[in-house]
Scaffold this motif. Structure first.
Motif, short mmCIF file in Angstrom:
data_model
loop_
_atom_site.label_atom_id
_atom_site.label_comp_id
_atom_site.label_asym_id
_atom_site.label_seq_id
_atom_site.Cartn_x
_atom_site.Cartn_y
_atom_site.Cartn_z
N ARG A 48 0.82 -1.21 -0.03
CA ARG A 48 0.04 -0.05 -0.01
C ARG A 48 0.88 1.27 -0.02
O ARG A 48 0.42 2.27 -0.82
CB ARG A 48 -0.78 0.08 1.40
CG ARG A 48 -1.95 -0.95 1.14
CD ARG A 48 -3.20 -0.66 2.28
NE ARG A 48 -3.91 -1.69 2.36
CZ ARG A 48 -4.34 -2.30 3.43
NH1 ARG A 48 -3.49 -2.56 4.37
NH2 ARG A 48 -5.09 -3.34 3.37
N GLU A 49 1.98 1.18 0.71
CA GLU A 49 2.75 2.26 0.82
C GLU A 49 3.47 2.63 -0.45
O GLU A 49 3.62 3.77 -0.81
CB GLU A 49 3.91 2.38 1.91
CG GLU A 49 3.21 2.46 3.42
CD GLU A 49 4.25 2.06 4.72
OE1 GLU A 49 5.44 1.80 4.20
OE2 GLU A 49 3.69 1.91 5.72
N LEU A 50 3.93 1.46 -0.90
CA LEU A 50 4.56 1.75 -2.30
C LEU A 50 3.98 2.15 -3.39
O LEU A 50 4.15 2.90 -4.34
CB LEU A 50 5.44 0.39 -2.66
CG LEU A 50 6.50 -0.13 -1.60
CD1 LEU A 50 6.86 -1.59 -2.34
CD2 LEU A 50 7.78 0.86 -2.10
N THR A 51 2.59 1.67 -3.47
CA THR A 51 1.65 2.01 -4.46
C THR A 51 1.25 3.64 -4.44
O THR A 51 1.09 4.23 -5.38
CB THR A 51 0.31 1.19 -4.18
OG1 THR A 51 0.67 -0.19 -4.28
CG2 THR A 51 -0.67 1.77 -5.54
N ALA A 52 1.08 4.11 -3.11
CA ALA A 52 0.84 5.43 -2.73
C ALA A 52 2.11 6.27 -3.10
O ALA A 52 1.60 7.24 -3.79
CB ALA A 52 0.58 5.75 -1.30
N ALA A 53 3.24 5.68 -2.97
CA ALA A 53 4.50 6.59 -3.37
C ALA A 53 4.41 6.68 -4.73
O ALA A 53 4.81 7.66 -5.50
CB ALA A 53 5.70 5.89 -2.94
N LYS A 54 4.04 5.62 -5.68
CA LYS A 54 4.27 5.56 -7.05
C LYS A 54 3.09 6.33 -7.75
O LYS A 54 3.42 7.03 -8.77
CB LYS A 54 4.02 4.11 -7.46
CG LYS A 54 3.89 4.18 -9.05
CD LYS A 54 3.62 2.57 -9.56
CE LYS A 54 3.68 2.38 -11.05
NZ LYS A 54 2.91 3.49 -11.71
N GLY A 55 2.18 6.46 -7.08
CA GLY A 55 1.10 7.29 -7.64
C GLY A 55 1.09 8.81 -7.45
O GLY A 55 1.28 9.68 -8.09
N ASN A 56 1.88 9.14 -6.05
CA ASN A 56 2.57 10.62 -5.91
C ASN A 56 3.31 10.85 -7.12
O ASN A 56 3.60 12.06 -7.50
CB ASN A 56 2.93 10.52 -4.48
CG ASN A 56 2.10 10.39 -3.58
OD1 ASN A 56 0.98 10.87 -3.61
ND2 ASN A 56 2.33 10.25 -2.28
N LEU A 57 4.63 10.03 -7.22
CA LEU A 57 5.45 10.24 -8.23
C LEU A 57 4.80 10.41 -9.54
O LEU A 57 5.38 11.45 -10.38
CB LEU A 57 6.56 9.11 -8.08
CG LEU A 57 7.67 9.08 -7.18
CD1 LEU A 57 8.40 7.81 -7.01
CD2 LEU A 57 8.24 10.35 -7.01
N ASP A 58 3.98 9.59 -10.02
CA ASP A 58 3.26 9.84 -11.11
C ASP A 58 2.49 11.03 -11.48
O ASP A 58 2.57 11.76 -12.55
CB ASP A 58 2.32 8.60 -11.53
CG ASP A 58 2.95 7.09 -11.54
OD1 ASP A 58 4.22 7.25 -11.93
OD2 ASP A 58 2.45 6.18 -11.56
N HIS A 59 1.85 11.49 -10.30
CA HIS A 59 1.13 12.81 -10.34
C HIS A 59 1.94 13.81 -10.74
O HIS A 59 2.17 14.62 -11.45
CB HIS A 59 0.41 13.04 -8.93
CG HIS A 59 -0.28 14.22 -9.16
ND1 HIS A 59 -1.41 14.49 -9.62
CD2 HIS A 59 -0.10 15.36 -8.21
CE1 HIS A 59 -1.82 15.73 -9.41
NE2 HIS A 59 -0.92 16.26 -8.51
N LEU A 60 3.17 14.05 -9.79
CA LEU A 60 4.30 14.88 -9.71
C LEU A 60 4.97 14.90 -11.46
O LEU A 60 5.23 15.94 -11.85
CB LEU A 60 5.45 14.76 -8.75
CG LEU A 60 5.10 15.25 -7.54
CD1 LEU A 60 6.13 14.72 -6.36
CD2 LEU A 60 4.63 16.61 -7.37
N GLY A 66 4.03 18.75 -17.84
CA GLY A 66 2.98 19.67 -18.52
C GLY A 66 3.67 20.90 -18.71
O GLY A 66 3.77 22.06 -19.77
N ARG A 67 4.51 21.39 -17.55
CA ARG A 67 5.14 22.58 -17.37
C ARG A 67 6.25 22.66 -18.47
O ARG A 67 6.67 23.64 -18.95
CB ARG A 67 5.78 22.86 -15.99
CG ARG A 67 4.45 23.10 -15.23
CD ARG A 67 5.34 23.30 -13.57
NE ARG A 67 4.31 23.08 -12.58
CZ ARG A 67 4.58 23.13 -11.39
NH1 ARG A 67 5.66 22.94 -11.14
NH2 ARG A 67 3.61 23.00 -10.64
N GLY A 68 6.99 21.71 -18.78
CA GLY A 68 8.06 21.65 -19.63
C GLY A 68 7.78 21.97 -20.97
O GLY A 68 8.40 22.56 -21.69
#
Length: 74
Positions: A48-60, A66-68
């Motif tokens: 669960r923690e790894l999935t949350a971290a992956k989701g956060n990284l994907d979002h970032l 988009g900014r680039g």
């Protein structure tokens, strides 16, 4: 109950000695299941923690990607 002084429980142990073996095996398996389930819960929490971290990284990554493109268009 019996003339020999045996109780009903003693009688069944004499008649069916496998029952004690089966009960012992069941207790062993229950202890093993309990230990393995604790390990499973730990692994599940890690996932669960790894999935949350992956989701956060994907979002970032999507947000910075988009900014680039906007900076290059200018």
């Amino acid at each position: 109950m019996f003339k020999t002084g045996m109780t009903t429980g003693d009688f069944w142990r004499v008649v069916n000695p496998k029952m004690d073996v089966l009960k012992k095996r069941r207790r062993e398996l229950a202890e093993k299941r309990k230990a393995l389930y604790a390990e499973y819960r730990t692994a599940q929490q890690d996932m669960r923690e790894l999935t949350a971290a992956k989701g956060n990284l994907d979002h970032l990554y999507r947000a910075t990607e988009g900014r680039g493109h906007k900076a290059q268009e200018r």
